[in-house]
Write a protein that holds these residues in place. Structure first.
Motif, PDB file in Angstrom:
ATOM      1  N   CYS A  92      -1.606  -3.422  -0.522  1.00 13.60           N
ATOM      2  CA  CYS A  92      -2.773  -4.261  -0.770  1.00 13.60           C
ATOM      3  C   CYS A  92      -4.032  -3.550  -0.303  1.00 13.60           C
ATOM      4  N   ARG A  93      -5.169  -4.144  -0.601  1.00 11.75           N
ATOM      5  CA  ARG A  93      -6.455  -3.563  -0.212  1.00 11.75           C
ATOM      6  C   ARG A  93      -6.971  -4.124   1.108  1.00 11.75           C
ATOM      7  N   ARG A  98      -1.352  -1.454   3.940  1.00 15.58           N
ATOM      8  CA  ARG A  98      -2.447  -0.643   3.400  1.00 15.58           C
ATOM      9  C   ARG A  98      -2.346   0.760   3.984  1.00 15.58           C
ATOM     10  N   PRO A 122      -7.032   2.704  -3.395  1.00 13.43           N
ATOM     11  CA  PRO A 122      -6.775   1.253  -3.312  1.00 13.43           C
ATOM     12  C   PRO A 122      -5.619   0.832  -4.213  1.00 13.43           C
TER      13      PRO A 122
END
Length: 125
Positions: free
Chosen positions: A7-8, A53, A59
């Motif tokens: 995920c970002r 992350r 990203p």
């Protein structure tokens, strides 16, 4: 079982799932060998969700619309209550192109495009 997803924003996504699905943060870390992460679930539950992350990777792209987390809620009142908490947590109701999920539940999209289906009724298989 643990389902992991890149995920970002670990913090924002972890908070959304904690609020929306009633999970607890079981573990989290920051900048461990260039990774941030959070593990969510219920302390004695048989599964966990992990959002991670990698600081050195581009990203994470949004998941495909058919990558679904599916939860079966037996009681109509529990299903409706959970749908309400998903909306309060910032999930968006989206159309599901699979007629089975559209007919038997509700599909929600998280802030990064991940999808969760809340199925109304028990898993019968």
């Amino acid at each position: 079982m643990r389902v992991a997803r890149a995920c970002r924003d670990v913090d924002a996504l972890g908070a959304q799932y904690t609020e929306g699905l009633g999970f607890e943060v079981l573990s989290s870390w920051r900048d461990h060998e260039s990774f941030d992460g959070v593990i969510l679930g219920h302390p004695h539950g048989p599964y966990h969700l992990e959002f991670i992350r990698d600081h050195q990777a581009p990203p994470a792209p949004a998941p495909h619309e058919e990558q679904l987390l599916v939860f079966y809620l037996h009681e109509e009142a529990d299903w409706q209550r959970r749908c309400d908490t998903m909306l309060a947590a910032g999930f968006e109701v989206v159309h599901n192109t699979n007629p089975f999920w559209e007919r038997n539940g509700r599909t929600f999209m998280d802030r990064e495009g991940g999808r969760v289906v809340l199925n109304r009724g028990p898993w019968t298989r």
